[in-house]
Design a protein around this motif. Structure first.
Motif, PDB file in Angstrom:
ATOM      1  N   GLU A  29       0.857  -1.182   0.000  1.00 37.13           N
ATOM      2  CA  GLU A  29       0.000   0.000   0.000  1.00 37.13           C
ATOM      3  C   GLU A  29       0.893   1.231   0.000  1.00 37.13           C
ATOM      4  O   GLU A  29       1.743   1.389   0.883  1.00 37.13           O
ATOM      5  N   GLU A  30       0.711   2.104  -0.997  1.00 39.94           N
ATOM      6  CA  GLU A  30       1.483   3.335  -1.082  1.00 39.94           C
ATOM      7  C   GLU A  30       1.052   4.251   0.062  1.00 39.94           C
ATOM      8  O   GLU A  30      -0.133   4.398   0.329  1.00 39.94           O
ATOM      9  N   ASN A  31       2.005   4.820   0.769  1.00 43.22           N
ATOM     10  CA  ASN A  31       1.721   5.520   2.017  1.00 43.22           C
ATOM     11  C   ASN A  31       0.832   6.750   1.883  1.00 43.22           C
ATOM     12  O   ASN A  31      -0.054   6.946   2.700  1.00 43.22           O
ATOM     13  N   SER A  32       1.017   7.573   0.871  1.00 39.22           N
ATOM     14  CA  SER A  32       0.242   8.817   0.810  1.00 39.22           C
ATOM     15  C   SER A  32      -1.121   8.650   0.145  1.00 39.22           C
ATOM     16  O   SER A  32      -2.094   9.253   0.581  1.00 39.22           O
ATOM     17  N   THR A  33      -1.227   7.827  -0.901  1.00 39.52           N
ATOM     18  CA  THR A  33      -2.505   7.679  -1.610  1.00 39.52           C
ATOM     19  C   THR A  33      -3.336   6.507  -1.109  1.00 39.52           C
ATOM     20  O   THR A  33      -4.512   6.414  -1.431  1.00 39.52           O
ATOM     21  N   LYS A  34      -2.710   5.583  -0.371  1.00 45.12           N
ATOM     22  CA  LYS A  34      -3.350   4.349   0.102  1.00 45.12           C
ATOM     23  C   LYS A  34      -3.734   3.418  -1.049  1.00 45.12           C
ATOM     24  O   LYS A  34      -4.518   2.496  -0.893  1.00 45.12           O
ATOM     25  N   GLY A  35      -3.164   3.646  -2.247  1.00 47.90           N
ATOM     26  CA  GLY A  35      -3.368   2.756  -3.386  1.00 47.90           C
ATOM     27  C   GLY A  35      -2.631   1.440  -3.150  1.00 47.90           C
ATOM     28  O   GLY A  35      -1.529   1.431  -2.605  1.00 47.90           O
ATOM     29  N   ARG A  36      -3.232   0.337  -3.580  1.00 44.23           N
ATOM     30  CA  ARG A  36      -2.648  -0.992  -3.355  1.00 44.23           C
ATOM     31  C   ARG A  36      -2.269  -1.659  -4.667  1.00 44.23           C
ATOM     32  O   ARG A  36      -2.976  -1.514  -5.669  1.00 44.23           O
ATOM     33  N   VAL A  37      -1.155  -2.401  -4.629  1.00 40.04           N
ATOM     34  CA  VAL A  37      -0.675  -3.132  -5.802  1.00 40.04           C
ATOM     35  C   VAL A  37      -0.222  -4.511  -5.342  1.00 40.04           C
ATOM     36  O   VAL A  37       0.389  -4.640  -4.276  1.00 40.04           O
ATOM     37  N   TYR A  38      -0.537  -5.529  -6.162  1.00 42.10           N
ATOM     38  CA  TYR A  38      -0.118  -6.902  -5.869  1.00 42.10           C
ATOM     39  C   TYR A  38       1.001  -7.296  -6.825  1.00 42.10           C
ATOM     40  O   TYR A  38       0.911  -7.079  -8.044  1.00 42.10           O
ATOM     41  N   PHE A  39       2.054  -7.885  -6.284  1.00 37.70           N
ATOM     42  CA  PHE A  39       3.172  -8.416  -7.065  1.00 37.70           C
ATOM     43  C   PHE A  39       3.242  -9.916  -6.792  1.00 37.70           C
ATOM     44  O   PHE A  39       3.394 -10.331  -5.644  1.00 37.70           O
ATOM     45  N   GLY A  40       3.143 -10.736  -7.825  1.00 42.37           N
ATOM     46  CA  GLY A  40       3.019 -12.179  -7.644  1.00 42.37           C
ATOM     47  C   GLY A  40       4.288 -12.992  -7.811  1.00 42.37           C
ATOM     48  O   GLY A  40       4.271 -14.190  -7.578  1.00 42.37           O
ATOM     49  N   ARG A  41       5.396 -12.357  -8.213  1.00 44.05           N
ATOM     50  CA  ARG A  41       6.605 -13.141  -8.480  1.00 44.05           C
ATOM     51  C   ARG A  41       7.839 -12.521  -7.831  1.00 44.05           C
ATOM     52  O   ARG A  41       8.855 -12.283  -8.476  1.00 44.05           O
ATOM     53  N   VAL A  42       7.760 -12.297  -6.540  1.00 42.99           N
ATOM     54  CA  VAL A  42       8.916 -11.809  -5.786  1.00 42.99           C
ATOM     55  C   VAL A  42       9.709 -13.032  -5.322  1.00 42.99           C
ATOM     56  O   VAL A  42       9.129 -14.024  -4.873  1.00 42.99           O
ATOM     57  N   ASN A  43      11.012 -12.974  -5.428  1.00 41.60           N
ATOM     58  CA  ASN A  43      11.887 -14.086  -5.057  1.00 41.60           C
ATOM     59  C   ASN A  43      11.548 -14.586  -3.651  1.00 41.60           C
ATOM     60  O   ASN A  43      11.582 -13.842  -2.682  1.00 41.60           O
ATOM     61  N   GLY A  44      11.229 -15.869  -3.540  1.00 42.97           N
ATOM     62  CA  GLY A  44      10.821 -16.463  -2.275  1.00 42.97           C
ATOM     63  C   GLY A  44      11.928 -16.565  -1.247  1.00 42.97           C
ATOM     64  O   GLY A  44      11.668 -16.796  -0.067  1.00 42.97           O
TER      65      GLY A  44
END
Length: 86
Positions: A29-44
């Motif tokens: 969640e971006e701190n100032s706008t509270k917009g959310r983004v999902y990332f599905g392939r971050v190195n485990g």
């Protein structure tokens, strides 16, 4: 009006981490706008937990399948972790 540059970074907070077999799914969640983004392939193998601070970078892509921005997730050392189109 200020334009967003490719080198700009926006601080965000990790809301959720899902461990898959190889990858992690991370919602931020971006701190100032509270917009959310999902990332599905971050190195485990990376140690990322709920509440951690990461950073977003934005690049315009000019309408790729109705998407207008490439959002990239970075760690505190400006290392690219994953990207998605929004």
């Amino acid at each position: 009006m200020n334009e967003i540059r490719e080198v700009d970074r926006f601080e965000c907070r990790v809301l959720n981490v899902i461990q898959n077999l190889v990858w992690r799914g991370i919602t931020v969640e971006e701190n100032s706008t509270k917009g959310r983004v999902y990332f599905g392939r971050v190195n485990g193998e990376l140690n990322i937990n709920q509440g951690d601070t990461l950073y977003l970078g934005i690049t315009p892509v000019y309408e790729v399948e109705d998407k207008t921005m490439r959002v990239t997730l970075y760690d505190g050392e400006d290392k690219k972790l994953d990207w998605t189109l929004v």
